[in-house]
Structures are given as C-alpha cells and as structure tokens.
Design a protein around this motif. Structure first.
Motif, PDB file in Angstrom:
ATOM      1  N   GLY B 115      -6.806  -1.725  -6.156  1.00 43.90           N
ATOM      2  CA  GLY B 115      -7.040  -0.731  -7.185  1.00 43.90           C
ATOM      3  C   GLY B 115      -7.300  -1.340  -8.543  1.00 43.90           C
ATOM      4  N   VAL B 116      -8.226  -0.736  -9.278  1.00 42.45           N
ATOM      5  CA  VAL B 116      -8.548  -1.199 -10.631  1.00 42.45           C
ATOM      6  C   VAL B 116      -8.683   0.003 -11.549  1.00 42.45           C
ATOM      7  CG1 VAL B 116     -10.058  -2.638 -12.024  1.00 42.45           C
ATOM      8  CG2 VAL B 116      -9.956  -3.008  -9.565  1.00 42.45           C
ATOM      9  N   THR B 117      -8.088  -0.098 -12.743  1.00 42.45           N
ATOM     10  CA  THR B 117      -8.390   0.880 -13.785  1.00 42.45           C
ATOM     11  C   THR B 117      -8.954   0.111 -14.962  1.00 42.45           C
ATOM     12  OG1 THR B 117      -6.225   0.722 -14.826  1.00 42.45           O
ATOM     13  CG2 THR B 117      -6.472   2.350 -13.094  1.00 42.45           C
ATOM     14  N   ARG B 118     -10.012   0.640 -15.542  1.00 42.82           N
ATOM     15  CA  ARG B 118     -10.625  -0.014 -16.692  1.00 42.82           C
ATOM     16  C   ARG B 118     -11.243   1.083 -17.537  1.00 42.82           C
ATOM     17  NH1 ARG B 118     -12.504  -5.640 -16.929  1.00 42.82           N
ATOM     18  NH2 ARG B 118     -13.816  -5.872 -18.756  1.00 42.82           N
ATOM     19  N   GLY B 119     -10.749   1.225 -18.739  1.00 41.04           N
ATOM     20  CA  GLY B 119     -11.250   2.296 -19.583  1.00 41.04           C
ATOM     21  C   GLY B 119     -10.992   3.643 -18.907  1.00 41.04           C
ATOM     22  N   GLU B 120     -12.048   4.387 -18.749  1.00 43.84           N
ATOM     23  CA  GLU B 120     -11.924   5.716 -18.169  1.00 43.84           C
ATOM     24  C   GLU B 120     -12.033   5.698 -16.644  1.00 43.84           C
ATOM     25  OE1 GLU B 120     -10.983   7.273 -21.442  1.00 43.84           O
ATOM     26  OE2 GLU B 120     -11.581   8.778 -19.956  1.00 43.84           O
ATOM     27  N   GLU B 121     -12.411   4.562 -16.088  1.00 45.59           N
ATOM     28  CA  GLU B 121     -12.690   4.541 -14.650  1.00 45.59           C
ATOM     29  C   GLU B 121     -11.504   4.037 -13.845  1.00 45.59           C
ATOM     30  OE1 GLU B 121     -17.025   2.715 -14.691  1.00 45.59           O
ATOM     31  OE2 GLU B 121     -16.620   4.022 -12.976  1.00 45.59           O
ATOM     32  N   THR B 122     -11.293   4.677 -12.697  1.00 41.30           N
ATOM     33  CA  THR B 122     -10.273   4.242 -11.754  1.00 41.30           C
ATOM     34  C   THR B 122     -10.912   4.179 -10.384  1.00 41.30           C
ATOM     35  OG1 THR B 122      -8.600   5.407 -13.050  1.00 41.30           O
ATOM     36  CG2 THR B 122      -7.982   4.731 -10.840  1.00 41.30           C
ATOM     37  N   LYS B 123     -10.847   3.032  -9.750  1.00 44.86           N
ATOM     38  CA  LYS B 123     -11.496   2.881  -8.452  1.00 44.86           C
ATOM     39  C   LYS B 123     -10.573   2.161  -7.474  1.00 44.86           C
ATOM     40  CE  LYS B 123     -16.306   2.747  -9.994  1.00 44.86           C
ATOM     41  NZ  LYS B 123     -17.551   1.959 -10.034  1.00 44.86           N
ATOM     42  N   ALA B 124     -10.748   2.512  -6.199  1.00 44.98           N
ATOM     43  CA  ALA B 124     -10.021   1.836  -5.128  1.00 44.98           C
ATOM     44  C   ALA B 124     -11.033   1.217  -4.169  1.00 44.98           C
ATOM     45  CB  ALA B 124      -9.130   2.828  -4.373  1.00 44.98           C
ATOM     46  N   TYR B 125     -10.789  -0.029  -3.800  1.00 45.32           N
ATOM     47  CA  TYR B 125     -11.663  -0.742  -2.873  1.00 45.32           C
ATOM     48  C   TYR B 125     -10.849  -1.013  -1.601  1.00 45.32           C
ATOM     49  CZ  TYR B 125     -14.269  -1.582  -7.194  1.00 45.32           C
ATOM     50  OH  TYR B 125     -14.948  -1.428  -8.361  1.00 45.32           O
ATOM     51  N   THR B 217      -2.277  -2.600  -3.282  1.00 45.97           N
ATOM     52  CA  THR B 217      -1.308  -1.557  -2.981  1.00 45.97           C
ATOM     53  C   THR B 217      -1.778  -0.792  -1.753  1.00 45.97           C
ATOM     54  OG1 THR B 217      -0.090   0.299  -3.957  1.00 45.97           O
ATOM     55  CG2 THR B 217      -2.410   0.086  -4.562  1.00 45.97           C
ATOM     56  N   THR B 218      -1.160   0.348  -1.493  1.00 46.03           N
ATOM     57  CA  THR B 218      -1.591   1.150  -0.346  1.00 46.03           C
ATOM     58  C   THR B 218      -2.310   2.396  -0.838  1.00 46.03           C
ATOM     59  OG1 THR B 218       0.492   2.365  -0.259  1.00 46.03           O
ATOM     60  CG2 THR B 218       0.323   0.391   1.117  1.00 46.03           C
ATOM     61  N   TRP B 219      -3.115   2.971   0.061  1.00 46.31           N
ATOM     62  CA  TRP B 219      -3.891   4.155  -0.306  1.00 46.31           C
ATOM     63  C   TRP B 219      -2.980   5.280  -0.767  1.00 46.31           C
ATOM     64  CZ3 TRP B 219      -7.619   6.283  -2.409  1.00 46.31           C
ATOM     65  CH2 TRP B 219      -7.989   7.600  -2.167  1.00 46.31           C
ATOM     66  N   GLU B 220      -1.877   5.471  -0.070  1.00 47.37           N
ATOM     67  CA  GLU B 220      -0.962   6.554  -0.419  1.00 47.37           C
ATOM     68  C   GLU B 220      -0.449   6.387  -1.843  1.00 47.37           C
ATOM     69  OE1 GLU B 220       2.533   6.315   2.008  1.00 47.37           O
ATOM     70  OE2 GLU B 220       2.809   8.472   1.931  1.00 47.37           O
ATOM     71  N   ARG B 221      -0.049   5.171  -2.182  1.00 46.85           N
ATOM     72  CA  ARG B 221       0.510   4.939  -3.517  1.00 46.85           C
ATOM     73  C   ARG B 221      -0.555   5.082  -4.589  1.00 46.85           C
ATOM     74  NH1 ARG B 221       3.466   0.768  -0.803  1.00 46.85           N
ATOM     75  NH2 ARG B 221       5.671   1.359  -0.668  1.00 46.85           N
ATOM     76  N   TRP B 222      -1.724   4.507  -4.331  1.00 49.12           N
ATOM     77  CA  TRP B 222      -2.772   4.530  -5.357  1.00 49.12           C
ATOM     78  C   TRP B 222      -3.243   5.962  -5.612  1.00 49.12           C
ATOM     79  CZ3 TRP B 222      -4.243   1.138  -8.857  1.00 49.12           C
ATOM     80  CH2 TRP B 222      -5.443   1.353  -9.550  1.00 49.12           C
ATOM     81  N   SER B 223      -3.480   6.712  -4.530  1.00 46.23           N
ATOM     82  CA  SER B 223      -4.012   8.062  -4.725  1.00 46.23           C
ATOM     83  C   SER B 223      -2.961   8.987  -5.317  1.00 46.23           C
ATOM     84  CB  SER B 223      -4.540   8.617  -3.399  1.00 46.23           C
ATOM     85  OG  SER B 223      -3.543   8.540  -2.398  1.00 46.23           O
ATOM     86  N   SER B 224      -1.681   8.720  -5.095  1.00 44.71           N
ATOM     87  CA  SER B 224      -0.644   9.531  -5.736  1.00 44.71           C
ATOM     88  C   SER B 224      -0.580   9.237  -7.226  1.00 44.71           C
ATOM     89  CB  SER B 224       0.732   9.244  -5.122  1.00 44.71           C
ATOM     90  OG  SER B 224       0.718   9.479  -3.741  1.00 44.71           O
ATOM     91  N   ALA B 225      -0.704   7.951  -7.565  1.00 46.32           N
ATOM     92  CA  ALA B 225      -0.630   7.582  -8.974  1.00 46.32           C
ATOM     93  C   ALA B 225      -1.902   7.977  -9.721  1.00 46.32           C
ATOM     94  CB  ALA B 225      -0.386   6.078  -9.103  1.00 46.32           C
ATOM     95  N   TYR B 226      -3.036   7.925  -9.030  1.00 52.32           N
ATOM     96  CA  TYR B 226      -4.323   8.207  -9.671  1.00 52.32           C
ATOM     97  C   TYR B 226      -5.114   9.188  -8.806  1.00 52.32           C
ATOM     98  CZ  TYR B 226      -3.130   3.943 -12.217  1.00 52.32           C
ATOM     99  OH  TYR B 226      -2.494   2.997 -12.972  1.00 52.32           O
TER     100      TYR B 226
END
Lengths: 199, 382
Positions: B115-125, B217-226
């Motif tokens: 997961g990366v957040t930068r400025g306004e963008e949040t992306k998961a790879y 991280t895991t998908w569950e954690r990332w998508s819950s946080a973001y």
C-alpha cells in the motif's frame, strides 16, 4: 499389399528400418491410438509443467477468453525454452494460458514420445517383430518436463530442495535440446533393430 | 544386421538437438534494446559520445549514498542469471486501477498487498499480481514512480523514476531483483537501491535512488484503513494467471515463503541469528543499518536500538500490522499503552507520529537484509 511389402522388404539402414517400423505403426489403428493418446498426455503434462495449464478452485462454468494487448509477446522468451502467452482461456476449474510456441514445442516432443511408445507397443503385441526391444523413449521425454518446470527461475529445485548454482542454471538451458536428441536417438535405436521381413 | 549405431544416426540425433537449441534465443545479455521500450531519453547536457557519463543521472537520486556491502564491481561479480532474460518478467508499464469493491471479488482478506499513500492518492498493489511482474511503473500524485517487489527477498519498495521506466534485468544478486533503467540500462539492485556497473552500462555514477515507503500489509487491513483506495487491476495487458504464485503462498504461508526454507540461489549472508526467511523491518542510511524482527516488534510493540551511533526506536502500528522507525536522539524511553506510544513525560503519540525524524524502513527476509548489510544491528525476540 504387395507394394508396401516390397518397400518394407527393401528397407535397410537405421533410418530406413525406423521409417518402415513407423509406417507399420501408422498403418494400424491400435498403434495409431497409442501414438495419439501418448502424444496428447505428454502435451498436457508439458503444458502443466511450463505453467500454461492449471487447475484452480472455483471458477465459473462458462468459457471465457481474454487476449493480451500485444501479440508479439508470443515470441518473448521467459527462459529455458518457455515462451509468453497471448490469451487466457478459463472454463470451470481449468485456466489455460495459450502460448503458440509452447504448444509447438509440446506437440513436437509429444509426437516423438508418442512414436516411441507406438513402436514399443508394436514390439509387445507383434511377436514376429521381436527385434523391437522395449523403448526407453518415454523416459527420454522427462528432461523436457523438468525444464518446463524450470520456467521462470528454477522453481523445480524448490521442490527437490537443491540450491541453484550457476552451473545448474546453465545446465537447465540444455534440457529441451537434450530431450529432443534423446527421443530421436531412442527412436532410431529401436528402429535399427527391426528386421523388416518380420513386420 | 550390425549392432553398432551408424555414425549417420548419431550425427542426425545431434543435429536435431542442435536445431532445437536454436529455439532458445539469447538471454538478453547483448546490448540490443528491447523493441517495446518507448521511454524518452532524459533531458540534460548529454554529450554525443555514447560512452561519456551524462551530467545528470537517468533517474532521481539522493545526495546521501546508501551503504554497500562491497565494492560495486564485486556486487556485479556476484550477480547471476535468474532464468528469464531481460524483460522476460515484464514490468507493468501502463497500469490500470479498480475500485476496492471490485477488487474484493478476487482479493481474499488475508492476501498481501503493498500500500502507498501520496498526496491525495491511495493505491494498493496486490502481491499476487506483482509476483509475476515485479515492477509497476506508475504515476502517483503527479510523480512518476515505480512500485517494485522481489518475491525471493520479500521486499516491496517504491522509487521515483523520473522520465524513464524501470525494467527487470533477469539477473539477481543475493537472490534480489536487479532493476535496470530504460534510459541508460544501468543496473540498480532493488534492496541496495544504488547503481552498480553492469554489462549494459559499465561505468555509471554510483548513486542511490530516491525511495519512498511502501507498506506491506493485508487487503483486509488496507481497505479498512483506506476505504477509498484503488487497486491495481488484473487486466495488465499480459496473459498471466494471477491465481498462482510460482514460489509458494502467503495466505497461508507455504513453500518458499516459509521462515526456515532455503534460498533459491546462493545467499550472500552467513548470519544465522534468525531463520533465512524470517521477516525483519530494516532501515539503513549512510551511518549504518538496523533491523527489527517483525515478530518481536509485534509482541513488544516498542524496541529501542541504535543505527550506527544514533539511538533509534522501532514502534509497532497495529491497524496495518507494520512498523515504523524513528531517530531518537535524546534516548527517550517509550512505552506502548492502548495503541499509543507514550514517552517518559506521559505524552502520547500515534505510532505513525513520533517526534523524531522517521527513517525509511522496509520489510525484508533476514538472509537478504543481512547479506546486503552484514554490519546490521538486530533487535529480535530473546
């Protein structure tokens, strides 16, 4: 038929005898069936080891096809005689990555394995041609299967538990050519022992 | 009837084998550039002679060069072929992204994502996609970046790429991906993040890349946080089966990713303080290197240590199950209470917001970290 028998009787030399034996094998329904079944089974095994054919859980029953954006990927080598795919076909639990060059290689090797097995079968069922010893050709196809599993990095070594040294990695490059050579050699070795008059 | 194989038969078999050998092709070690490269040349005052060193490096670099375990030329000597040729493992150069809800149809909650957040963008790879591509050349918040992942060393790292793109060279050092930039074909080993000489560019400036944090991280954690995160799409333009991982599995952990399993190629490390694949959160600067065993950080929440002569502190962050490392020049003693990191004066901080300078850290397998940074300190379970 008189013409065929004349040709067979005239066959001499390793190539001639092998070709004669193959002609007989090709002329009989049972040996043709052995050739086809062996060839198809080997092709399937080859596609599995190179990673093109996979069985996964779930998946919808319908056939779906997706193509790659760039068909020239078909000619991109992924290492060890494995080439990239240009389409994905899924149906139920089966996912197949269509790589034309992998299929070509698999068919070629499968044809040789099938021919080896067909001659072996003839030797078993036709006592008159007792010159045909059991062919070791099937085992000759194994190196190619191992190289297939060694596609992107020698992952087969993970299974075996051996660490990949530079020597092993270099050696993997030769597995497919070695398989071809062994399969052809095995075919000729069996063929040259055939006494055409016994066929 | 002769029993000896005729010479003709043997020659024929060898000839067939040699013909089959022609199908193999080169391993990309020639200087021929791959035809699909469209990266523009960087601007700057490059001279016309192809062997002259340009005044500007091809990609953004930082002033402070990161530590190297040996001379750059020796690192090149330790590089081996991983199997595929140059770009045999294709980087994703034109990624597309889908919404989180759509991604949840094929991402399991426990699947690893970067997961990366930068400025306004949040992306998961997702790891399941990057395991087959290793590099995703993307644009984040207007900045051209590469999100990179090496499966064999368990390292997910982000770099700025400037006007060019990174590709997979097909070579490895210490089992780690060696990237190359498409402008000059310079070799950049991923973990070291520093240029080394290579067969396609023999005399590069030895500088380190501009790196940013990618969270494993895991998908569950990332998508819950973001919840508004977007996710790299499986429609990469390549015919790949992303349901399979050629090396093993992370969810549950098996195969190559098991902590006590061996490496695929020879490792540079002979440090057995931890099992080879045990995950550490490591940080390195020109002052040295330090690593916190991730399992110990999870258990103890706060670990005090040192990077060279500088005191540092590693803290556990529970929502993403990751860790952060901060400079701790005053040797403040921190404690973990109810999800907050509390100093001796009783002031509480979120694990993502300690007062000291945050140091760039990354998850790595222990053999990879200790092989590249043999002088690293290690803070682990007793």
């Amino acid at each position: 038929m008189p013409a065929t028998e004349h040709r067979i009787a005239a066959a001499t030399g390793t190539f001639g005898r092998t070709r004669a034996a193959l002609e007989v094998a090709g002329g009989r329904t049972d040996s043709r069936l052995v050739f086809a079944v062996a060839g198809v089974c080997y092709l399937a095994a080859y596609l599995v080891t190179v990673g093109d054919l996979a069985v996964v859980d779930g998946g919808s029953g319908r056939l779906t096809v997706r193509t790659a954006a760039d068909f020239s990927r078909a000619f991109v080598s992924l290492g060890f005689f494995r080439f990239d795919a240009i389409a994905i076909l899924s149906a139920g639990p089966i996912t197949y990555l269509f790589s034309p060059l992998n299929v070509l290689l698999g068919l070629s090797l499968g044809a040789l394995v099938g021919a080896n097995l067909a001659l072996t079968y003839l030797g078993v069922v036709q006592p008159r041609a007792c010159g045909l010893e059991s062919s070791t050709g099937v085992l000759a196809g194994v190196p190619a299967l191992v190289s297939g599993a060694a596609c992107c990095g020698p992952t087969i070594l993970l299974v075996v538990g051996v660490q990949a040294s530079a020597t092993i990695v270099t050696g993997f490059q030769f597995l497919v050519p070695i398989a071809f050579a062994m399969l052809i050699g095995s075919l000729l070795l069996v063929g040259r022992k055939v006494d055409p008059e016994l066929l | 009837m002769s029993d000896t194989p005729t010479r003709r038969a043997v020659l024929a078999a060898l000839g067939a084998g040699a013909f089959a050998g022609c199908l193999g092709g080169s391993d990309g070690s020639t200087t021929q550039r791959s035809p699909e490269t469209e990266a523009p040349e960087t601007g700057g005052d490059t001279t016309t002679a192809s062997t002259a060193t340009p005044e500007r490096p091809p990609v953004p670099t930082v002033d402070e060069r990161l530590p190297l375990p040996m001379e750059p030329a020796s690192i090149e000597d330790n590089a081996v072929s991983g199997g595929p040729p140059k770009d045999g493992i294709p980087s994703i150069d034109d990624p597309s992204f889908v919404a989180a809800a759509s991604a949840s149809e094929w991402l399991n909650p426990g699947d690893p994502v970067f997961g990366v957040t930068r400025g306004e963008e949040t992306k998961a790879y997702p790891q399941s996609i990057l395991v087959s591509h290793e590099i995703c050349n993307d644009v984040l918040d207007g900045t051209p970046v590469s999100v990179t992942y090496c499966p064999l060393t368990g390292t997910a790292m982000g770099f700025e790429r400037g006007e060019t793109t990174f590709g997979v060279s097909g070579r490895l050092v210490n089992n780690n991906l060696i990237m190359y930039d498409r402008a000059t074909e310079t070799w950049w080993p991923q973990v070291l993040s520093t240029a080394i000489p290579g067969p396609w560019r023999e005399d590069p400036q030895i500088q380190s890349l501009s790196q940013f944090r990618v969270v494993w991280t895991t998908w569950e954690r990332w998508s819950s946080a973001y919840p508004d995160t977007t996710v790299l799409s499986r429609n990469t333009g390549f015919a790949n089966n992303y349901d399979g991982d050629p090396y093993g599995s992370y969810n549950p952990r098996s195969g190559y990713y098991q902590p006590d399993s061996g490496t695929m190629f020879r490792s540079l490390s002979d440090d057995d303080r931890l099992e080879p694949k045990r995950v550490v959160i490591g940080t390195r600067t020109s002052e040295g290197a330090a690593a916190f065993e991730k399992r110990a950080l999870r258990d103890q929440k706060v670990l005090h240590g040192a990077l060279g002569d500088t005191p540092i502190v590693g803290v556990y962050e529970p929502t993403l199950d990751t860790g952060y490392v901060y400079r701790n020049p005053d040797e403040e003693q921190y404690e973990y209470r109810d999800g907050q990191v509390v100093d001796a004066a009783g002031e509480a901080h979120d694990p993502t917001g300690l007062p000291g300078e945050r140091l760039l850290a990354l998850d790595a397998m222990w053999f990879a970290w200790s092989g590249f940074y043999p002088d690293t300190t290690l803070y682990a379970s007793d």
